[in-house]
Structures are given as C-alpha cells and as structure tokens.
Scaffold this motif. Structure first.
Motif, PDB file in Angstrom:
ATOM      1  N   LEU A 607       0.837  -1.213   0.000  1.00 42.13           N
ATOM      2  CA  LEU A 607       0.000   0.000   0.000  1.00 42.13           C
ATOM      3  C   LEU A 607       0.863   1.252   0.000  1.00 42.13           C
ATOM      4  N   TRP A 608       1.911   1.274   0.824  1.00 41.34           N
ATOM      5  CA  TRP A 608       2.810   2.434   0.826  1.00 41.34           C
ATOM      6  C   TRP A 608       3.456   2.628  -0.541  1.00 41.34           C
ATOM      7  N   GLU A 615       9.661   4.717   0.583  1.00 38.57           N
ATOM      8  CA  GLU A 615      10.601   4.647   1.695  1.00 38.57           C
ATOM      9  C   GLU A 615       9.909   4.232   3.002  1.00 38.57           C
ATOM     10  N   ARG A 616       8.616   4.503   3.139  1.00 44.57           N
ATOM     11  CA  ARG A 616       7.884   4.099   4.346  1.00 44.57           C
ATOM     12  C   ARG A 616       7.541   2.607   4.308  1.00 44.57           C
ATOM     13  N   LEU A 651      12.782   3.838  -5.629  1.00 45.87           N
ATOM     14  CA  LEU A 651      13.846   4.642  -5.030  1.00 45.87           C
ATOM     15  C   LEU A 651      15.054   4.782  -5.949  1.00 45.87           C
ATOM     16  N   GLY A 652      15.004   4.182  -7.131  1.00 44.32           N
ATOM     17  CA  GLY A 652      16.107   4.297  -8.080  1.00 44.32           C
ATOM     18  C   GLY A 652      17.201   3.272  -7.905  1.00 44.32           C
ATOM     19  N   SER A 709      12.422  13.031  -0.362  1.00 39.86           N
ATOM     20  CA  SER A 709      13.653  12.371   0.088  1.00 39.86           C
ATOM     21  C   SER A 709      14.222  11.420  -0.942  1.00 39.86           C
ATOM     22  N   THR A 710      13.533  11.270  -2.078  1.00 43.95           N
ATOM     23  CA  THR A 710      14.009  10.346  -3.108  1.00 43.95           C
ATOM     24  C   THR A 710      15.289  10.881  -3.743  1.00 43.95           C
ATOM     25  N   PRO A 711      16.344  10.090  -3.751  1.00 46.12           N
ATOM     26  CA  PRO A 711      17.606  10.598  -4.321  1.00 46.12           C
ATOM     27  C   PRO A 711      17.517  10.715  -5.837  1.00 46.12           C
TER      28      PRO A 711
END
Length: 791
Positions: A607-608, A615-616, A651-652, A709-711
C-alpha cells in the motif's frame, strides 16, 4: 404384537446356524465366514452412545437382514456330507422345526451347547462337538436367547413362531432336497389334522401369514438400539446428518415400538445441531439426559456437560461454554473418567487457540499454562492412559503450534510422521486431519502441487474414514489452489458440484457458500468488475474481528484480505490503511498465526508503494521478508521480496531490485500463483528499464515517486547504446511474460498496465506508429475484458 425385546426370526435362524457350527465339523475355509456372520449380527456396540467419538462399531448394521444373507454366506462351502453344501445342512435344520413344539425343543436343548458333559461321560460323538464358553460372545448370545424365550408369554411366542414361518418360507424353492421336509407346509400338526386355508382353526393360527409386512416388522428393541447407535456414530464421527428417508424410517420404527428410546433423542440432538437448529438441539440434549437420570443411568453425566459446552461454543455462547466445560472437568475428575477429562482439556486448549479474544472476554483463564505446556501435558496423559486418539491429535496440534509460531519445520514434520506412524500402528483412522495439516505445510513451503496431491489423497483414498468437515475443507483447499492459476470458473464449479447432502448441515453450507463468494469476489476484483465486487461485498464484508466465532478463522482472514484488495483496486487508500491497521492490531492481540501477520505486513508495504511513499514501505517489507525467511514461509518470502523490488525501483536502486527479484523468481515459477509471478516479472522489467536509462525513473513506466527524500540518480556516463538496447530488450521480454501471467490470472488491470508499458517504450524510442498500435491494443483488451465479464 408389540416390538419384541430381543428375539426375532433372524435370531432364531442364527441360533440354528450356531447349533450347526457346534454339532457339525465345518471345513476350515468356512469357519471364519460363519463365525464373522454370526458375531457381526449379534455383538452390541462397543462404545457408549454418550461418548463424544465412538471408536468402532460392527461392520454389519443391517439387523433385519433377509434369509438371502444366509445363502450368500453358506452356498460356496462344502459340508462333510458328499454332494451337500453348508446351505443344504442349514435348510435341513431350519425345516426340521416343523411345529411350534419343535421351536420349544430348540430352546430347551440350546443350553447343551454351553454345558459340556463331565469327563467320565464323554462318548465319541460328544467329543467331536464344540462347546461354547458361557462368557464367550457366542455363549452370551445363546444364554440370552434362551432367557428371553422363557420370558415370552404364549401369545408373543406364537407370533414369534409365525414370523419365523414367514421368514423361512422363501427357502422352500431353493433346493429339491427340501421337497420332503417342506411338503408339510407351515406346520406338520396342521397337516396331520387335515386343516386347510379357510378353516376357522387355520385362520386363527396362521391366517395372518399372507398380510403385508409393516414398517419395522422383524426387528427387536435390541436391533433398534443398534441402528440408533450406528446413526450416532455417523453423526459424531463423520459430521453428516440423517437422510430424510432414513429419518422417516427411524421415526416409524421408534413410534411402532411404543417405548421411549434415549438414543433417539441423542440422534435428534446431533441432527438438529448439524442443521443449525439451536433450540431443538438444546431440547433434545436435555431430554436424553433427563431420561438417563430417571433410569438412574448417571455414569455419563459428564458427557452431557461436554456436549453442552461444544454446542454453546458452536453458536458463539462462550461464557456458557466455559461454565459447562469447567463443570465437565470437575465431574470427570470426581468420576475418575480420564478419557472425558483429557478430551475436555484438549477441546478447551483448541478453543483458547482458535478464539482467544472471545475466550478471554468470557473470563477464561488458561488452566494448563502456555500452549506448549498444555500440549506436553496432554501428550503425557495420552501416553499414560494409552489414549492413542488423543495422542495422535496432540502430536498434530503440536505440529500446528510449530507452524503457527514460525518454529522449526523439521520438528513439525517429525510430529506429523509420528502421528502417521501411530495411526497405522494403532489403526486410529485420523488420516483426514493429518492430510490437511500436511497440505498446509506444503502450501507454506511453496509446493502447491504436493498440497493439492494430499487433498486428492484424502478425497480419493480416505474419504470413507474422514469426517464430513475434513472432506469439505479438502475440497475448499483444492479450489483455492486451482484459483491461483486463474481458473476461477473451474474452482467455483468444483465447489458447486459438492454432494447436495453436505449442504444439509448449516455450518458446512455456510462454509461452501462463503468459499464460492470469496472466489467470485476475487474474480470480480481481478477483472476490474467493480459493480459486481461491490454487490458481493454487501454479504461478504468482514466483521471487525478476524476471528468471527460463527465463521471459520481461515475464511475470515480471506474475507479481510479480499476486502482490502478491493479497496486498493478502487484507489480507496485511506480506508484500506484503516482496514490493514485494525486487522494487524487484532491479529497481534490474538497472537495469531505468523503467516497471517506476515501477509498483513506485505499488504501494508504494498500500500505504501502504491501511494507513492516507497521509503515508508521499505522497512515493513524488509521485516516481512526477514520473518518469512526464518519461518520458511516461501510464498510470503517471494511476495515480500517482490514488494521490496518494486520499492527499490521506486527509489532508483535498480541493480539491487534486479538482484532481489531474480533471486526468488525461479522458485516462484515452481508454484502456481500466476498473479505473483506476473508481479515479479513486472518488477524485473522495471529494473531493466531503469538500468537502460536511470532518468526513466520519473516516467510513467515506473511507479511515481513524490517523496522529496528520493535521491536523484544521474545518468551513468559509461552506459553505451548497446547496453541500453540489451536492457530494453530484456525489459520488453519480461513485460511480455508478465502480460501472459496476468492474462492467465485474469487480471485486467495488470495486463493493460503491461500494454501501457510497451506503448511508453515505443514512444521513448521515437516510434509513434508502434506506440499508437500498443495504445489501440490497450483499448481493445480493456473492451474485450469488459464484454467478457458482462457476457
């Protein structure tokens, strides 16, 4: 004549056969068949009807068998007289009783079979005879038959003689050797007096022989009690109900006897219980034990309390059930009935595990300590009392405990094998629960074909010794395994093809209806048929607690899982989060099975990921994967790793995602969950597209990333056009495979998502025409899916 207490025409014929066995030298090949036939027709039930699970009964329950049964047993055996079979000798003795006086002579001389002469008076003929022990089964049968005949009044004995004449009459045409014996007709005295049909004296004595037999004629009260005992065994051991035609026959037999039969009330109790008729079940249970107390038969009062506790729990009245079971335990201790005591403690331990919240709410305090201590205590008591049924069940419960807590799989297998060895050694016939537990074990290990094989083994080889509940659970488990490959229609047809007699029990009817409903709901969600799914949820929406006392715990969790899947598929993410949170809290409070709790973690992580906050969900998915690996939950591990791969793609971290998914994909392919395999292929395709050009992480090909916060990943300066082409080709390959899997799983959204990815890849290549074709394929597949579900 009222229904006789014991003697019938069948028992007179058995006495004749018993005398033939004792007075004649039978061939060795005929000894076992003859003795088995006599004993199976006379031995009383070995277990009390008040006990919860009778262990065994006679293999022959047709107490009012016809004269043809003797022909089947005796025809194939030669006698000591040349050219004569045992049937010839038997019919000779039967027809030598040619008068009412001969019947008296039979019973007057029958005690000679159990009274051997003194050693000094033995002659050659007497030495060849067989004398029965007074305490042997045959000796008891002979003595009771003689006693019951001496108690008969003259009118009853005459009617018994008339019933014997009618019973014997068909054998007059069996062999020509009876011509001389059967020529005298029904009675040699009648022939000597010259009486014929129509004479007053003849009509008074034998005028009723041509009348049609009434229901239950030729059956004694002892036979009726044995029939009721057999019905009780079926009800208790197999869990089915009395068929309507048999119910009518039993009702007429009981009413014709003119007596109150306590087992009849117990039969009605179990039948009403299985039908879900709480009031009738309660009343009949009280009637049964009221009559038992009136006759001062208080030996099994504790079983009345035990049945009451099980009945109360069946209908969700846990407070009353705990009060009844505590009284059961106290009474069993007072009466020193270790069987009832051990069974009560085992049942109480099972209820505390199955419904912990309801049991605690009703004031239950575990009297045996922890569950492990309780199982150890029950095993020790079962070994001490040599209660192998309880020992086998305790071993299986301990294996379930290991599986539920994520303990050692080898130890669980060891206990299953110990139970299996005990079943074979002691002939316990508890293969159903063993097969179902083994099926669950292989399901957790990710070997669905073995799980399905054990369900088939139960249904094909052990169905005659398994309870109805175990058979229905095996059918339901097979249906859910089949549905994993997208064959929902076949799975639903399997459940709908169940024998209609199984629907006669309310609990099993609800189980089957709920299984069908969950499968239809899953099919509607996968095919994006949201109106149908909404309609089904009106009746399938789960209760707040995952352990509904009136519902199977496993199906209750499947209800919650399907409901959450529906909320996610319709983008109702806040409601889905609330449902997952409440389910996780309830499972934690109840210390539920670790597999269920891991499934909730995977749902939360997914779900996140879907709401754009990978990230969660990373820590949640990582925790689910770690617990699944320790507990050997293979399917949960593959799902958790696939979820981790999707999160890392968001997140890459494409290299890490690719390594994770490639690590579990070969094992997942051995399973049959096409939806899971399609999801893994989709994540792997996203990883290869990310490796082809990291800037594509912000494109529509991958899940959107909105977190600050995603790089930001810069393009790799060393990536060549050849490497990029290789990665894109790999991505397209896995997209095609994912599309095939989603198509098999009948997931319309998943299939269309892969077509959208193909269109995006074509557009990024600059091939607008190909991108347009993929877009048209997207529209076509969606429209075909809509038409298919509407058709």
């Amino acid at each position: 004549m009222a229904t006789p207490r014991y003697l019938t025409a069948q028992k007179i014929s058995l006495l004749v056969l018993t005398r033939l066995y004792c007075n004649s030298s039978l061939p060795s090949s005929a000894t076992i068949p003859v003795l088995s036939f006599i004993l199976s027709s006379n031995l009383p039930p070995t277990a009390s009807s008040a006990r919860p699970r009778p262990s065994s009964t006679s293999s022959r329950h047709d107490t009012s068998f016809s004269i043809d049964a003797f022909e089947d047993v005796l025809q194939g055996h030669a006698s000591s007289m040349p050219g004569r079979t045992l049937l010839d000798l038997f019919l000779k003795h039967m027809w030598e009783m040619n008068s009412f006086d001969a019947l008296h002579a039979l019973f007057d001389s029958i005690l000679d079979l159990i009274t051997p002469p003194s050693p000094g008076t033995l002659d050659e003929e007497a030495s060849d005879r067989i004398y029965l022990s007074k305490t042997s089964p045959l000796g008891v049968f002979v003595r009771r038959a003689h006693l019951e005949f001496t108690r008969l009044q003259f009118d009853d004995s005459m009617k018994l003689w008339s019933s014997f004449i009618k019973y014997r009459a068909p054998t007059a045409q069996w062999t020509k050797r009876l011509a001389g014996l059967a020529s005298s007709g029904v009675d040699v005295v009648v022939s000597e007096m010259g009486l014929r049909v129509g004479d007053n004296v003849y009509e008074v004595a034998y005028g009723h022989l041509d009348e049609q037999d009434e229901e239950g004629e030729g059956m004694s009260l002892d036979d009726l009690d044995r029939i009721l005992e057999f019905q009780l065994e079926r009800l208790q051991k197999f869990g089915d109900r009395v068929p309507d035609d048999m119910k009518g026959q039993l009702r007429s037999m009981v009413s014709a006897s003119g007596m109150v039969h306590r087992p009849a009330h117990l039969v009605q109790f179990f039948d009403a219980w299985k039908a879900g008729d709480y009031t009738s079940a309660f009343d009949n249970l009280h009637r049964y034990y009221d009559y038992a107390i009136q006759t001062r038969d208080k030996n099994h009062y504790q079983y009345a309390l035990l049945h009451m506790a099980i009945l109360q729990a069946e209908f969700g009245c846990f407070g009353e059930a705990i009060a009844a079971i505590n009284e059961t335990i106290a009474t069993a201790r007072e009466n020193q009935d270790m069987t009832c005591l051990s069974f009560s403690l085992s049942w109480l331990n099972h209820m505390a595990k199955a419904y912990p919240k309801e049991m605690k709410g009703a004031g239950y305090m575990n009297m045996l300590g922890s569950e492990r201590d309780a199982l150890t205590f029950l095993k020790a008591k079962a070994k001490e009392m040599k209660m192998y049924n309880l020992l086998s069940a305790s071993l299986l419960n301990e294996a379930k405990f290991f599986l539920a807590t994520g303990d050692s799989i080898p130890r669980a297998l060891e206990h299953i094998y110990q139970s299996s060895h005990l079943n074979i050694k002691e002939n316990i016939n508890s293969y159903g629960s063993q097969m179902l537990l083994t099926s669950i074990l292989y399901t957790r290990l990710g070997i669905p074909h073995l799980a399905n094989a054990h369900c088939e083994l139960l249904l094909d080889c052990y169905s005659h010794t398994c309870s109805l509940e175990e058979r229905i659970r095996a059918i339901g488990r097979r249906a859910f395994i089949v549905s994993q490959t997208g064959r929902y229609d076949e799975a639903i047809s399997t459940l709908e093809a169940v024998d209609p007699s199984m629907h006669r029990s309310l609990k099993f009817h609800q189980y089957l209806v709920l299984c069908i409903g969950i499968l239809k709901l899953r099919r509607a969600i996968r095919t994006s048929d949201h109106p149908t799914a909404t309609h089904l949820l009106q009746t399938l929406k789960p209760s707040p607690s995952p352990s509904n006392p009136l519902l199977d715990p496993e199906l209750s969790f499947l209800q919650h899982e399907a409901y959450i899947e529906y909320l996610v598929s319709t983008a109702q993410f806040p409601r889905a989060f609330e449902a997952i949170s409440s389910l996780a809290k309830a499972l934690k409070d109840e210390n539920a099975d670790i597999a269920l709790r891991v499934s909730v973690l995977i749902m939360l992580a997914d779900l996140w990921h879907k709401v754009g906050k990978p990230e969660r969900g990373f820590s949640v998915a990582l925790r689910a994967a770690s617990v699944s690996f320790r507990a050997r939950l293979a399917v949960s591990l593959w799902c958790a790793v696939g979820c981790l791969g999707g999160i890392l793609n968001g997140l890459g971290e494409f290299v890490g995602a690719k390594r994770l998914v490639e690590g579990v994909l070969p094992q997942a392919l051995e399973g049959t969950d096409t939806m899971l395999i399609g999801t893994l292929y989709s994540h792997l395709a996203d990883s290869y597209m990310g490796l082809a050009n990291p800037n594509l992480a912000d494109s529509a090909l991958l899940p959107p990333v909105t977190s600050p916060s995603t790089p930001k990943v810069a393009p790799s300066p060393g990536s060549s056009s050849r490497s990029r082409a290789f990665h894109i080709a790999k991505a397209e390959l896995y997209i095609d495979r994912a599309r095939d899997c989603f198509k098999k799983a009948r997931s319309l959204d998943g299939e269309c998502e892969q077509l959208m990815k193909k269109a995006i890849i074509a557009k990024l290549r600059g091939d607008e025409k190909l991108a347009e074709e993929w877009a048209q394929n997207y529209n076509r597949v969606w429209e075909e899916g809509v038409r298919a579900r509407e058709g």
